[in-house]
Motif scaffolding. Structure first.
Motif, PDB file in Angstrom:
ATOM      1  N   SER A   1      45.123  36.315  39.275  1.00 21.19           N
ATOM      2  CA  SER A   1      45.862  36.846  37.995  1.00 21.19           C
ATOM      3  C   SER A   1      44.757  39.192  37.635  1.00 21.19           C
ATOM      4  O   SER A   1      45.641  39.089  36.996  1.00 21.19           O
ATOM      5  CB  SER A   1      44.943  36.025  37.168  1.00 21.19           C
ATOM      6  N   VAL A   2      43.469  38.547  38.237  1.00 24.29           N
ATOM      7  CA  VAL A   2      43.283  40.221  37.821  1.00 24.29           C
ATOM      8  C   VAL A   2      43.738  41.298  38.075  1.00 24.29           C
ATOM      9  O   VAL A   2      44.718  41.603  36.782  1.00 24.29           O
ATOM     10  CB  VAL A   2      41.246  40.830  38.009  1.00 24.29           C
ATOM     11  N   ARG A   3      44.916  41.046  38.477  1.00 23.34           N
ATOM     12  CA  ARG A   3      45.218  42.288  39.605  1.00 23.34           C
ATOM     13  C   ARG A   3      47.142  42.086  38.681  1.00 23.34           C
ATOM     14  O   ARG A   3      48.166  42.917  38.511  1.00 23.34           O
ATOM     15  CB  ARG A   3      45.256  41.808  41.221  1.00 23.34           C
TER      16      ARG A   3
ATOM     17  N   SER B   1      52.443  30.845  36.137  1.00 24.81           N
ATOM     18  CA  SER B   1      54.422  31.872  36.933  1.00 24.81           C
ATOM     19  C   SER B   1      53.723  33.492  37.122  1.00 24.81           C
ATOM     20  O   SER B   1      54.820  34.063  37.918  1.00 24.81           O
ATOM     21  CB  SER B   1      55.797  31.065  35.609  1.00 24.81           C
ATOM     22  N   ALA B   2      53.870  33.554  36.513  1.00 25.64           N
ATOM     23  CA  ALA B   2      53.496  35.625  36.589  1.00 25.64           C
ATOM     24  C   ALA B   2      52.079  35.768  37.434  1.00 25.64           C
ATOM     25  O   ALA B   2      52.973  36.802  38.726  1.00 25.64           O
ATOM     26  CB  ALA B   2      52.785  35.932  34.981  1.00 25.64           C
ATOM     27  N   ILE B   3      51.623  35.271  37.610  1.00 25.93           N
ATOM     28  CA  ILE B   3      51.004  35.479  39.480  1.00 25.93           C
ATOM     29  C   ILE B   3      51.668  35.017  40.673  1.00 25.93           C
ATOM     30  O   ILE B   3      51.492  35.458  41.453  1.00 25.93           O
ATOM     31  CB  ILE B   3      49.793  33.670  39.248  1.00 25.93           C
ATOM     32  N   VAL B   4      52.545  34.497  40.791  1.00 32.21           N
ATOM     33  CA  VAL B   4      53.440  33.406  41.353  1.00 32.21           C
ATOM     34  C   VAL B   4      54.665  34.293  42.024  1.00 32.21           C
ATOM     35  O   VAL B   4      54.759  35.458  42.885  1.00 32.21           O
ATOM     36  CB  VAL B   4      54.161  32.259  41.488  1.00 32.21           C
ATOM     37  N   SER B   5      55.395  35.088  40.469  1.00 31.49           N
ATOM     38  CA  SER B   5      55.905  36.292  40.588  1.00 31.49           C
ATOM     39  C   SER B   5      55.583  37.430  40.662  1.00 31.49           C
ATOM     40  O   SER B   5      56.500  37.986  42.109  1.00 31.49           O
ATOM     41  CB  SER B   5      57.208  36.294  39.495  1.00 31.49           C
TER      42      SER B   5
ATOM     43  N   ALA C   1      52.544  41.650  49.922  1.00 29.09           N
ATOM     44  CA  ALA C   1      51.391  42.403  50.859  1.00 29.09           C
ATOM     45  C   ALA C   1      49.945  41.654  49.984  1.00 29.09           C
ATOM     46  O   ALA C   1      48.569  41.938  51.226  1.00 29.09           O
ATOM     47  CB  ALA C   1      51.536  44.104  51.315  1.00 29.09           C
ATOM     48  N   ARG C   2      50.158  41.700  48.323  1.00 36.14           N
ATOM     49  CA  ARG C   2      48.912  41.211  48.475  1.00 36.14           C
ATOM     50  C   ARG C   2      48.165  39.775  49.020  1.00 36.14           C
ATOM     51  O   ARG C   2      46.946  39.235  48.778  1.00 36.14           O
ATOM     52  CB  ARG C   2      49.217  40.528  47.512  1.00 36.14           C
ATOM     53  N   VAL C   3      49.267  39.077  50.007  1.00 33.16           N
ATOM     54  CA  VAL C   3      48.364  37.933  50.530  1.00 33.16           C
ATOM     55  C   VAL C   3      47.815  37.833  51.554  1.00 33.16           C
ATOM     56  O   VAL C   3      46.759  37.204  51.977  1.00 33.16           O
ATOM     57  CB  VAL C   3      50.028  37.148  51.478  1.00 33.16           C
ATOM     58  N   ILE C   4      48.149  39.462  52.016  1.00 33.65           N
ATOM     59  CA  ILE C   4      46.465  39.238  53.056  1.00 33.65           C
ATOM     60  C   ILE C   4      45.889  40.338  52.492  1.00 33.65           C
ATOM     61  O   ILE C   4      44.337  40.653  53.465  1.00 33.65           O
ATOM     62  CB  ILE C   4      47.322  40.112  54.079  1.00 33.65           C
ATOM     63  N   SER C   5      45.404  40.250  51.261  1.00 36.11           N
ATOM     64  CA  SER C   5      44.172  40.918  50.416  1.00 36.11           C
ATOM     65  C   SER C   5      43.285  40.583  51.239  1.00 36.11           C
ATOM     66  O   SER C   5      43.105  38.881  51.013  1.00 36.11           O
ATOM     67  CB  SER C   5      44.557  41.405  49.483  1.00 36.11           C
ATOM     68  N   PRO C   6      41.883  41.255  50.898  1.00 37.13           N
ATOM     69  CA  PRO C   6      40.286  40.523  51.186  1.00 37.13           C
ATOM     70  C   PRO C   6      40.522  39.440  49.734  1.00 37.13           C
ATOM     71  O   PRO C   6      39.937  38.547  49.899  1.00 37.13           O
ATOM     72  CB  PRO C   6      39.711  41.643  50.541  1.00 37.13           C
TER      73      PRO C   6
ATOM     74  N   ALA D   1      34.844  39.467  42.822  1.00 41.65           N
ATOM     75  CA  ALA D   1      34.023  40.963  42.483  1.00 41.65           C
ATOM     76  C   ALA D   1      35.046  41.964  42.997  1.00 41.65           C
ATOM     77  O   ALA D   1      35.653  43.516  42.749  1.00 41.65           O
ATOM     78  CB  ALA D   1      32.772  40.668  42.744  1.00 41.65           C
ATOM     79  N   ALA D   2      36.128  41.544  44.444  1.00 46.63           N
ATOM     80  CA  ALA D   2      36.764  42.101  45.055  1.00 46.63           C
ATOM     81  C   ALA D   2      38.044  42.547  44.454  1.00 46.63           C
ATOM     82  O   ALA D   2      38.678  43.708  44.169  1.00 46.63           O
ATOM     83  CB  ALA D   2      37.122  41.395  46.407  1.00 46.63           C
ATOM     84  N   SER D   3      37.982  41.704  43.289  1.00 45.42           N
ATOM     85  CA  SER D   3      39.858  42.002  42.693  1.00 45.42           C
ATOM     86  C   SER D   3      39.270  42.757  41.438  1.00 45.42           C
ATOM     87  O   SER D   3      40.736  43.673  41.561  1.00 45.42           O
ATOM     88  CB  SER D   3      40.432  40.026  42.096  1.00 45.42           C
ATOM     89  N   PHE D   4      38.449  43.020  41.484  1.00 47.11           N
ATOM     90  CA  PHE D   4      37.848  44.662  40.429  1.00 47.11           C
ATOM     91  C   PHE D   4      37.819  45.367  41.205  1.00 47.11           C
ATOM     92  O   PHE D   4      38.039  46.730  40.782  1.00 47.11           O
ATOM     93  CB  PHE D   4      36.749  43.973  39.647  1.00 47.11           C
ATOM     94  N   PHE D   5      37.145  45.404  41.961  1.00 49.12           N
ATOM     95  CA  PHE D   5      36.582  46.977  42.890  1.00 49.12           C
ATOM     96  C   PHE D   5      37.438  47.068  44.057  1.00 49.12           C
ATOM     97  O   PHE D   5      37.729  48.731  44.004  1.00 49.12           O
ATOM     98  CB  PHE D   5      35.404  46.313  43.401  1.00 49.12           C
ATOM     99  N   LEU D   6      38.953  46.484  44.220  1.00 50.94           N
ATOM    100  CA  LEU D   6      39.495  46.308  45.244  1.00 50.94           C
ATOM    101  C   LEU D   6      41.282  46.935  44.356  1.00 50.94           C
ATOM    102  O   LEU D   6      42.134  46.970  45.357  1.00 50.94           O
ATOM    103  CB  LEU D   6      39.775  45.875  46.432  1.00 50.94           C
TER     104      LEU D   6
END
Length: 319
Positions: A156-158, A165-169, A176-181, A313-318
């Protein structure tokens, strides 16, 4: 009435019906897969529905002496909370009939409420098995619920919103977010959570009644008849809800983004296929897994919590 409102109302009716009707079939599918892999014929995919019919129509309800209303109401609360979650979580379409309840924290609270009430019912019986199962369940939920919150929060951070519903949308519009760390770490953490929350191997064995190993079954040993049918139905519904949420958080393709009838039909077909595939994979894995020792389970759950923290942590740094 706008198309969005119509879509939300249709989804609010279709999703719970789909979960209630399909949950026993999912359980039957998983049992059948396990039976085939173990060299047995199996009872058939529809056997859980036949078991529920027998419990509802041919068995009586027995209430242990000394129990309170907690024991009697627990099955209803367990079904009700799971039913509410099945209404608001985006399974068939991204539109939710009750957007505020589709929030991450509200959904996790509802799921935790059902687990806690069932544990209280196990304690209410005053039996050794009930207390043992409730104690073990509380140990697991204390590690599972934070992991569930943190792993989905990482997604949800990004997005800037904890609304499911917003996360799925957002994933639908940016595959491309599916293959992110972040997604990969959260995926592994959430997979362990689902296994633990639904009482599957290697955390718990849903087909055992050995007093030294059972967790969920120990809490429901005193239920019979229609009450036991509600508990079994709710357990199957929770498994379906978790697998459906898991599928749409990380592979939301096929979910309806409009109120068009064809889009909704495609969304129904997509979630049925995805949940069926995940259930088959889970049953396949259980055949080759042994149950962990009880004192090793917290280590597994602590590892999943660490992965969820790394995802945040990755969601904030990446980002």
């Amino acid at each position: 009435m706008s198309a969005g409102v119509v879509s939300a109302l249709v989804v609010g009716i279709v999703q719970p019906l789909l979960v209630v009707a399909g949950a026993p079939l999912l359980t039957g599918l998983m049992r059948q897969v396990r039976a085939r892999l173990e060299g047995r014929a199996g009872a058939g995919i529809a056997q859980p529905w036949r078991d529920l019919r027998k419990l509802l129509l041919r068995k009586e309800t027995f209430t242990p002496n000394g129990t309170t209303e907690v024991f009697r109401l627990a099955p209803l609360v367990l079904v009700a909370t799971t039913l509410v979650v099945s209404v608001v979580v985006p399974f068939v379409a991204t539109a939710s009939p009750v957007p505020p309840v589709a929030d991450l924290f509200a959904v996790v609270a509802l799921l935790a409420l059902g687990t806690v009430v069932l544990a209280l019912a196990g304690l209410d019986t005053g039996t050794a098995f009930g207390g043992m199962g409730a104690s073990r369940e509380m140990t697991i939920i204390a590690l599972v619920e934070p992991t569930l919150l943190v792993s989905i929060f990482a997604l949800s951070v990004r997005v800037g919103s904890t609304n499911l519903s917003a996360i799925v949308s957002s994933t639908v519009h940016d595959p491309a977010r599916v293959i992110s760390p972040v997604s990969l770490l959260a995926l592994v953490a959430l997979a362990v959570v689902i296994v633990a929350e639904t009482g599957r191997l290697p955390v718990d064995n849903p087909s055992t009644h050995l007093e030294l190993t059972m967790i969920h079954e120990a809490m429901v040993l005193e239920y019979a008849g229609p009450d036991l049918a509600l508990v079994e139905l709710a357990s199957a519904m929770r498994l379906t809800v978790f697998l459906g949420l898991f599928a749409n958080l990380f592979a939301p393709w096929g979910i309806a983004t409009s109120a068009a009838p064809l889009a909704l039909l495609a969304g129904i077909g997509a979630v049925v296929v995805k949940v069926g595939v995940l259930g088959t994979a889970l049953a396949f894995g259980e055949v080759f897994l042994a149950k962990l020792r009880l004192f090793r389970v917290p280590e597994l759950l602590a590892g999943s919590f660490l992965l969820s923290l790394l995802a945040v942590a990755a969601s904030f740094f990446l980002a």
